[in-house]
Design a protein around this motif. Sequence first.
Motif, mmCIF file in Angstrom:
data_model
loop_
_atom_site.group_PDB
_atom_site.id
_atom_site.type_symbol
_atom_site.label_atom_id
_atom_site.label_comp_id
_atom_site.label_asym_id
_atom_site.label_seq_id
_atom_site.Cartn_x
_atom_site.Cartn_y
_atom_site.Cartn_z
ATOM 1 N N UNK A 8 15.286 -3.350 -36.447
ATOM 2 C CA UNK A 8 14.041 -1.656 -37.153
ATOM 3 C C UNK A 8 13.953 -2.669 -38.284
ATOM 4 N N UNK A 9 12.362 -2.269 -38.490
ATOM 5 C CA UNK A 9 12.545 -2.680 -40.394
ATOM 6 C C UNK A 9 12.588 -1.900 -41.487
ATOM 7 N N UNK A 10 12.287 -2.558 -42.261
ATOM 8 C CA UNK A 10 12.421 -1.968 -43.864
ATOM 9 C C UNK A 10 13.057 -0.574 -43.587
ATOM 10 N N UNK A 11 14.635 -0.589 -44.688
ATOM 11 C CA UNK A 11 15.249 1.000 -44.490
ATOM 12 C C UNK A 11 16.000 1.488 -43.571
ATOM 13 N N UNK A 12 16.097 0.090 -41.830
ATOM 14 C CA UNK A 12 16.488 1.907 -40.900
ATOM 15 C C UNK A 12 17.588 0.621 -39.978
ATOM 16 N N UNK A 31 21.304 -3.481 -23.848
ATOM 17 C CA UNK A 31 20.598 -3.437 -24.924
ATOM 18 C C UNK A 31 22.249 -2.955 -26.062
ATOM 19 N N UNK A 32 21.412 -4.355 -27.900
ATOM 20 C CA UNK A 32 22.164 -3.971 -28.795
ATOM 21 C C UNK A 32 21.445 -4.064 -30.176
ATOM 22 N N UNK A 33 20.851 -2.694 -30.730
ATOM 23 C CA UNK A 33 20.794 -2.506 -31.891
ATOM 24 C C UNK A 33 21.813 -3.475 -32.837
ATOM 25 N N UNK A 34 20.354 -3.369 -33.457
ATOM 26 C CA UNK A 34 21.511 -4.386 -35.045
ATOM 27 C C UNK A 34 21.165 -3.286 -35.946
ATOM 28 N N UNK A 35 22.298 -3.397 -36.583
ATOM 29 C CA UNK A 35 22.511 -2.859 -38.595
ATOM 30 C C UNK A 35 22.257 -3.690 -39.407
ATOM 31 N N UNK A 36 21.636 -4.008 -40.228
ATOM 32 C CA UNK A 36 21.338 -5.591 -40.862
ATOM 33 C C UNK A 36 22.370 -5.361 -42.423
ATOM 34 N N UNK A 68 17.878 -13.163 -23.600
ATOM 35 C CA UNK A 68 17.945 -13.019 -25.121
ATOM 36 C C UNK A 68 15.991 -12.644 -25.610
ATOM 37 N N UNK A 69 16.038 -11.328 -25.703
ATOM 38 C CA UNK A 69 14.594 -10.455 -26.319
ATOM 39 C C UNK A 69 15.524 -9.884 -27.406
ATOM 40 N N UNK A 70 14.666 -10.889 -28.467
ATOM 41 C CA UNK A 70 15.158 -10.485 -29.900
ATOM 42 C C UNK A 70 13.387 -9.628 -30.168
ATOM 43 N N UNK A 71 13.740 -8.310 -30.377
ATOM 44 C CA UNK A 71 12.533 -7.505 -31.139
ATOM 45 C C UNK A 71 12.524 -7.437 -32.188
ATOM 46 N N UNK A 72 11.687 -7.618 -33.089
ATOM 47 C CA UNK A 72 12.362 -7.435 -34.704
ATOM 48 C C UNK A 72 10.267 -6.208 -35.022
ATOM 49 N N UNK A 73 11.354 -5.160 -35.997
ATOM 50 C CA UNK A 73 9.723 -3.961 -35.862
ATOM 51 C C UNK A 73 9.514 -4.782 -37.502
ATOM 52 N N UNK A 74 8.747 -4.437 -38.333
ATOM 53 C CA UNK A 74 7.983 -4.676 -39.548
ATOM 54 C C UNK A 74 8.691 -5.703 -40.056
ATOM 55 N N UNK A 75 8.706 -5.569 -41.555
ATOM 56 C CA UNK A 75 10.122 -5.946 -41.884
ATOM 57 C C UNK A 75 10.336 -7.531 -40.891
ATOM 58 N N UNK A 76 11.591 -7.189 -39.910
ATOM 59 C CA UNK A 76 12.446 -7.382 -39.610
ATOM 60 C C UNK A 76 11.539 -8.734 -38.860
ATOM 61 N N UNK A 77 10.565 -8.240 -38.553
ATOM 62 C CA UNK A 77 9.683 -9.739 -37.760
ATOM 63 C C UNK A 77 10.102 -10.998 -38.524
ATOM 64 N N UNK A 78 10.573 -11.208 -39.552
ATOM 65 C CA UNK A 78 10.521 -11.776 -40.765
ATOM 66 C C UNK A 78 12.374 -12.840 -40.376
ATOM 67 N N UNK A 93 12.571 -14.073 -25.381
ATOM 68 C CA UNK A 93 11.037 -14.034 -25.820
ATOM 69 C C UNK A 93 11.234 -13.270 -27.030
ATOM 70 N N UNK A 94 9.990 -13.313 -28.338
ATOM 71 C CA UNK A 94 10.592 -12.744 -29.132
ATOM 72 C C UNK A 94 9.470 -11.905 -29.299
ATOM 73 N N UNK A 95 9.951 -10.347 -29.947
ATOM 74 C CA UNK A 95 8.632 -9.157 -29.688
ATOM 75 C C UNK A 95 8.748 -9.110 -30.629
ATOM 76 N N UNK A 96 7.445 -9.131 -31.500
ATOM 77 C CA UNK A 96 7.219 -8.532 -32.902
ATOM 78 C C UNK A 96 6.782 -7.198 -33.122
ATOM 79 N N UNK A 97 7.093 -6.053 -33.476
ATOM 80 C CA UNK A 97 6.481 -4.854 -33.011
ATOM 81 C C UNK A 97 5.592 -4.467 -34.591
ATOM 82 N N UNK A 98 4.783 -4.844 -34.238
ATOM 83 C CA UNK A 98 3.822 -4.619 -35.700
ATOM 84 C C UNK A 98 4.473 -4.666 -36.990
ATOM 85 N N UNK A 99 4.715 -6.549 -36.835
ATOM 86 C CA UNK A 99 6.265 -6.776 -37.747
ATOM 87 C C UNK A 99 5.336 -7.839 -38.685
ATOM 88 N N UNK A 100 5.815 -7.984 -39.679
ATOM 89 C CA UNK A 100 5.879 -9.451 -40.252
ATOM 90 C C UNK A 100 5.678 -10.435 -39.232
#
Length: 235
Positions: A8-12, A31-36, A68-78, A93-100
């Motif tokens: 997920x993106x910033x703050x999440x 499915x592997x949700x990551x907390x940065x 692996x499909x990496x999914x980065x949302x917002x800030x986490x696209x970087x 594949x990489x999926x950028x969700x409304x991401x930087x």
Amino acid sequence: MTEFVLIAGAWLGSSAWEEVVPRLWAAGHGVHPVTLSGLAEKRGVPAGQQTHVQDIVDTVERRALRDVVLVGHSYSGIPAGQAAERIGDRLARVVFVDANVPHDGESFVSGWPEGRAMVEASIAANGGFWPPLGPGDFEGQGLTGEQVARLVAGSTPHPGATLTEPAVLSRPLGELPATYVKCLLDGPEPTPDVAALLSGERWQLVEMETGHWPMFSQPHELARVLLDAAERPGA
């Protein structure tokens, strides 16, 4: 079987994906949700941008994930874009969700010139962290009051160094197999740098009629987008 790594993106943290995960599991995928580092349950862990890149790479390597499909949302696209090239043939594949998206030598704030001074001032005034948004900041993003409440409750201050440190890429980002998800309530067109990447052969554009946080506003629809992306040819 695809292994989805969700960031997920910033703050999440990882809980942002709680309504997306069951749909991906039900389709038979890992499915592997990551907390940065520095966020949510990892609050207090020191973090720069390369820490976040390593968080993602470590998740893939520690669990010996492939396809692996990496999914980065917002800030986490970087960080996701950087991690994608570092996991090599494990990537599908990489999926950028409304991401930087990352650019070698550039940071999150350097890619956002109209907001750079505001973000840097906010970080300086808040002990090195970017403070989360308040409820009013989510207006016009297709969210219910309950969804906004969940989003706000799950947010923690974001480590400022992750936003100001530069990305490190060893090859052009356009060489990666990628899907870019544009959330239309957050703007009708991709940014110019993303549009340039979408002009290449390996990037696909998908549009969603929702706001910047589709894992909250349209989780079922987002899960379908991710499943469709996983079926496209990879590297």
